[in-house]
Design a protein around this motif. Structure first.
Motif: not given
Length: 246
Positions: A17, A20, A24, A225-228, A230-231, A234
């Protein structure tokens, strides 16, 4: 263009993570990445970063994880290590600094290493083209400022107030900035208490900002979650980069 430095806690919530997220952030306005080294007693950090430090250690963070993350990240974004001196000293500085250079790390930020103590490592840093980032604080007098910044490399970490990271304290930084600029041409970046609401004011007269707690706050949100995560980080980076360059 004023610069944005982003701090993240290495290995939290896990190593992949961190990689990533770092990449990002580099794609969304972050110029320099601070990889924080989890430590049990992070005296200069506020409650958010302290909490992330402890969580990372509970999850089994080892210094080797920092090296593994750095190998993937440093070739793609300007990378610094931020940590407390004991973390680095235990790795043997004579071996660690050349290794950092080999990996592609460009500097270290060590908030608990006094300027006088850091001088004994100056040649080691210089020989390996690694910057040891200098700190100046509002409590420093003119003579102290001149001494600390005279050979500062990469940028000067200007502590925006006396205290810990993440606080919302506000104060007029212009006299302090003027004192520093009398003695150096090295870029000055403002840290402590920088977030989307304060960034535009904090960066006045400076060359960049250092943001940590605002990013770590997102990392600690258990409902994402991880994607959220990172978003959100960013988007936060884009907002702050825009704010400091208006």
């Amino acid at each position: 263009m004023k610069k944005l430095v982003a701090f993240i806690t290495s290995g939290y919530p896990e190593k992949s993570f961190s990689v990533d997220l770092a990449l990002a952030l580099g794609e969304n306005g972050v110029d320099t990445l601070e990889l924080g080294v989890p430590f049990s007693d992070p005296v200069a950090d506020g409650p958010l970063i302290e909490k992330a430090n402890h969580k990372a250690l509970e999850l089994g963070f080892k210094f080797q994880h920092l090296l593994e993350i750095s190998k993937e990240v440093a070739p793609k974004i300007d990378t610094l290590w931020m940590g407390y001196f004991n973390s680095f000293y235990q790795q043997n500085m004579d071996e660690l600094i050349p290794l950092a250079s080999e990996i592609g790390v460009n500097g270290l930020i060590i908030p608990d290493l006094p300027h006088e103590e850091a001088l004994k490592y100056s040649q080691l840093f210089r020989n390996n083209t690694i910057a040891n980032i200098s700190f100046v604080a509002p409590t420093d007098g003119e003579e102290r400022i001149q001494e600390v910044v005279s050979e500062a490399q990469k940028f000067i970490y200007m502590v925006a107030y006396t205290g810990i990271t993440g606080s919302g304290v506000s104060e007029d930084l212009q006299p302090f900035l003027s004192s520093i600029k009398k003695y150096t041409q090295t870029p000055i970046y403002v840290g402590f208490g920088v977030n989307p609401k304060t960034a535009r004011e904090k960066v006045k007269g400076a060359d960049g900002v250092i943001v940590g707690s605002a990013f770590v706050d997102v990392l600690l949100k258990e409902n994402l979650n991880y994607s959220q995560k990172i978003a959100q980080c960013s988007e936060l980076a884009k907002i702050i980069k825009n704010e400091i360059n208006l």
